[in-house]
Design a protein around this motif. Structure first.
Motif, PDB file in Angstrom:
ATOM      1  N   ALA A  82      16.767  91.509  18.188  1.00 51.32           N
ATOM      2  CA  ALA A  82      15.389  91.641  18.679  1.00 51.32           C
ATOM      3  C   ALA A  82      14.435  91.255  17.554  1.00 51.32           C
ATOM      4  N   MET A  83      13.286  90.664  17.933  1.00 51.42           N
ATOM      5  CA  MET A  83      12.305  90.298  16.920  1.00 51.42           C
ATOM      6  C   MET A  83      10.942  90.088  17.571  1.00 51.42           C
ATOM      7  N   ASP A  84       9.934  90.025  16.750  1.00 48.20           N
ATOM      8  CA  ASP A  84       8.583  89.789  17.245  1.00 48.20           C
ATOM      9  C   ASP A  84       8.522  88.418  17.920  1.00 48.20           C
ATOM     10  N   LYS A  85       8.069  88.395  19.156  1.00 43.00           N
ATOM     11  CA  LYS A  85       8.064  87.157  19.929  1.00 43.00           C
ATOM     12  C   LYS A  85       7.162  86.102  19.299  1.00 43.00           C
ATOM     13  N   ARG A  86       5.995  86.521  18.817  1.00 42.89           N
ATOM     14  CA  ARG A  86       5.073  85.562  18.214  1.00 42.89           C
ATOM     15  C   ARG A  86       5.694  84.922  16.971  1.00 42.89           C
ATOM     16  N   ARG A  87       6.381  85.736  16.160  1.00 48.07           N
ATOM     17  CA  ARG A  87       7.020  85.195  14.956  1.00 48.07           C
ATOM     18  C   ARG A  87       8.142  84.235  15.330  1.00 48.07           C
ATOM     19  N   LEU A  88       8.916  84.584  16.353  1.00 43.00           N
ATOM     20  CA  LEU A  88       9.995  83.703  16.802  1.00 43.00           C
ATOM     21  C   LEU A  88       9.444  82.339  17.215  1.00 43.00           C
ATOM     22  N   ILE A  89       8.380  82.359  18.009  1.00 45.66           N
ATOM     23  CA  ILE A  89       7.799  81.100  18.481  1.00 45.66           C
ATOM     24  C   ILE A  89       7.258  80.284  17.314  1.00 45.66           C
ATOM     25  N   ASP A  90       6.549  80.931  16.408  1.00 44.62           N
ATOM     26  CA  ASP A  90       5.984  80.223  15.254  1.00 44.62           C
ATOM     27  C   ASP A  90       7.084  79.587  14.407  1.00 44.62           C
ATOM     28  N   GLU A  91       8.171  80.317  14.199  1.00 46.93           N
ATOM     29  CA  GLU A  91       9.257  79.803  13.362  1.00 46.93           C
ATOM     30  C   GLU A  91       9.951  78.613  14.021  1.00 46.93           C
ATOM     31  N   LEU A  92      10.188  78.691  15.324  1.00 50.03           N
ATOM     32  CA  LEU A  92      10.860  77.588  16.011  1.00 50.03           C
ATOM     33  C   LEU A  92       9.975  76.343  16.067  1.00 50.03           C
ATOM     34  N   VAL A  93       8.698  76.544  16.306  1.00 53.66           N
ATOM     35  CA  VAL A  93       7.765  75.408  16.332  1.00 53.66           C
ATOM     36  C   VAL A  93       7.724  74.736  14.966  1.00 53.66           C
ATOM     37  N   ASP A  94       7.721  75.540  13.915  1.00 52.26           N
ATOM     38  CA  ASP A  94       7.652  75.004  12.553  1.00 52.26           C
ATOM     39  C   ASP A  94       8.959  74.329  12.135  1.00 52.26           C
ATOM     40  N   GLU A  95      10.086  74.945  12.452  1.00 50.62           N
ATOM     41  CA  GLU A  95      11.384  74.439  11.998  1.00 50.62           C
ATOM     42  C   GLU A  95      11.855  73.221  12.779  1.00 50.62           C
ATOM     43  N   TYR A  96      11.525  73.150  14.068  1.00 52.02           N
ATOM     44  CA  TYR A  96      12.094  72.099  14.909  1.00 52.02           C
ATOM     45  C   TYR A  96      11.044  71.200  15.564  1.00 52.02           C
ATOM     46  N   SER A  97       9.793  71.323  15.160  1.00 55.05           N
ATOM     47  CA  SER A  97       8.714  70.472  15.693  1.00 55.05           C
ATOM     48  C   SER A  97       8.642  70.545  17.219  1.00 55.05           C
ATOM     49  N   LEU A  98       8.756  71.750  17.754  1.00 63.48           N
ATOM     50  CA  LEU A  98       8.732  71.939  19.201  1.00 63.48           C
ATOM     51  C   LEU A  98       7.309  72.166  19.698  1.00 63.48           C
ATOM     52  N   ASN A  99       7.128  71.927  20.982  1.00 63.39           N
ATOM     53  CA  ASN A  99       5.852  72.208  21.617  1.00 63.39           C
ATOM     54  C   ASN A  99       5.760  73.707  21.890  1.00 63.39           C
ATOM     55  N   ILE A 100       4.663  74.326  21.481  1.00 66.81           N
ATOM     56  CA  ILE A 100       4.542  75.782  21.592  1.00 66.81           C
ATOM     57  C   ILE A 100       4.610  76.250  23.043  1.00 66.81           C
ATOM     58  N   LYS A 101       4.046  75.476  23.970  1.00 64.03           N
ATOM     59  CA  LYS A 101       4.090  75.859  25.382  1.00 64.03           C
ATOM     60  C   LYS A 101       5.517  75.805  25.921  1.00 64.03           C
ATOM     61  N   THR A 102       6.291  74.838  25.433  1.00 64.22           N
ATOM     62  CA  THR A 102       7.686  74.720  25.868  1.00 64.22           C
ATOM     63  C   THR A 102       8.494  75.926  25.405  1.00 64.22           C
ATOM     64  N   VAL A 103       8.276  76.352  24.168  1.00 61.47           N
ATOM     65  CA  VAL A 103       9.000  77.517  23.653  1.00 61.47           C
ATOM     66  C   VAL A 103       8.613  78.764  24.444  1.00 61.47           C
ATOM     67  N   HIS A 104       7.327  78.910  24.745  1.00 61.92           N
ATOM     68  CA  HIS A 104       6.869  80.037  25.570  1.00 61.92           C
ATOM     69  C   HIS A 104       7.604  80.048  26.908  1.00 61.92           C
ATOM     70  N   HIS A 105       7.723  78.870  27.513  1.00 62.57           N
ATOM     71  CA  HIS A 105       8.392  78.757  28.810  1.00 62.57           C
ATOM     72  C   HIS A 105       9.830  79.259  28.731  1.00 62.57           C
ATOM     73  N   TYR A 106      10.558  78.834  27.701  1.00 59.50           N
ATOM     74  CA  TYR A 106      11.956  79.237  27.576  1.00 59.50           C
ATOM     75  C   TYR A 106      12.091  80.719  27.227  1.00 59.50           C
ATOM     76  N   CYS A 107      11.125  81.259  26.507  1.00 59.35           N
ATOM     77  CA  CYS A 107      11.164  82.689  26.179  1.00 59.35           C
ATOM     78  C   CYS A 107      11.037  83.554  27.434  1.00 59.35           C
ATOM     79  N   ASN A 108      10.450  82.987  28.481  1.00 51.95           N
ATOM     80  CA  ASN A 108      10.257  83.736  29.724  1.00 51.95           C
ATOM     81  C   ASN A 108      11.412  83.561  30.704  1.00 51.95           C
TER      82      ASN A 108
END
Length: 280
Positions: free
Chosen positions: A166-192
């Protein structure tokens, strides 16, 4: 042509404005052999290696002439380096080894000056065991030891697991966007997605597996596009190297079909597709 020089017999060949001994092919082989001793595993040599040829016991040879000779002999040049065997596959590996950084397919195409389309070049990268996709857009050499890019769903799963489940959702999204150059909206979609749940800003993994096929694909760390909720197909990105995996999935009831040219969803990349058949 046989000449007599100081009572010694030697031969040379004249062709395309070049003169070489004992022949053009023989001189080309000699140059490649000497330079290959200083090359890396991808046939790349620094131009500085040519300095040993710029002065001989007979006469000086300019660097420009040596470079022209190597180009005539089939070598290529890139950023002060010589690429001894510039086939398409070899050029890709050579350029990545020179750059020492992840590069997009478009960047690689420009660097190797190929007329191949982007989809074709993507397929070459996918099927080459020496290259690995590092994020949504970029590729690199497997020897760099960087973690390969997988599906976003798998990235989220791995990130949560590495943080104790388990981890802070905002931190998870920020880290994935930064590490893999992902679209933030796409990561949000998959988190849901049903696999994950968020309570008071903390994301964790839902108990149980909601989709056995996606679970299998995630276990094998394959990249896929799931368009079934729109009436489309599930696409698994990859070429013939996935044949064994697809045979395994077939035994589980998932019969994928291969398309070398991919589809619109894969942007021309080779892929395997499967679409559930409706019940009659």
């Amino acid at each position: 042509i046989i000449l007599y020089h100081y009572k010694n017999t030697f031969s040379f060949e004249i062709k395309d404005g070049w003169v070489a001994t004992p022949s053009i092919a023989g001189a080309q082989t000699l140059f490649r052999t000497i330079l290959s001793r200083e090359s890396n595993k991808y046939g790349v040599v620094s131009e500085s290696a040519l300095t040993k040829f710029t002065s001989t016991n007979v006469r000086s040879v300019s660097l420009e002439i040596l470079k022209e000779w190597l180009q005539y002999s089939g070598a290529a040049f890139y950023k002060e380096h010589i690429i001894l065997k510039p086939s398409k596959n070899a050029m890709i590996l050579a350029v990545l080894s020179i750059e020492q950084r992840p590069m997009s397919v478009e960047e690689i195409a420009v660097a190797i000056q190929t007329d191949a389309n982007i989809a074709s070049l993507s397929n070459v990268l996918s099927s080459n065991p020496e290259t690995v996709r590092l994020n949504k857009d970029d590729w690199g050499l497997r020897e760099w030891g960087k973690k390969p890019y997988v599906s976003i769903r798998q990235l989220i799963y791995d990130k949560i697991q590495s943080n104790g489940g388990a981890m802070d959702k905002r931190r998870l999204i920020d880290e994935l966007v930064d590490e893999y150059s992902l679209n933030i909206k796409t990561v949000h979609h998959y988190c849901n997605m049903p696999l994950f749940r968020t309570v008071k800003g903390v994301i964790s993994i839902t108990d149980g597996v909601t989709d056995p096929l996606l679970h299998l694909l995630d276990e094998k760390r394959l990249e896929y596009l799931d368009l079934r909720d729109r009436g489309g197909s599930l696409w698994v990105i990859g070429g013939s190297e996935l044949g064994d995996v697809m045979n395994e999935l077939r035994t589980k009831g998932f019969v994928f079909r291969y398309r070398a040219e991919g589809g619109r969803a894969t942007k021309g990349r080779a892929a395997w597709w499967w679409k559930p058949q409706p019940y009659l």
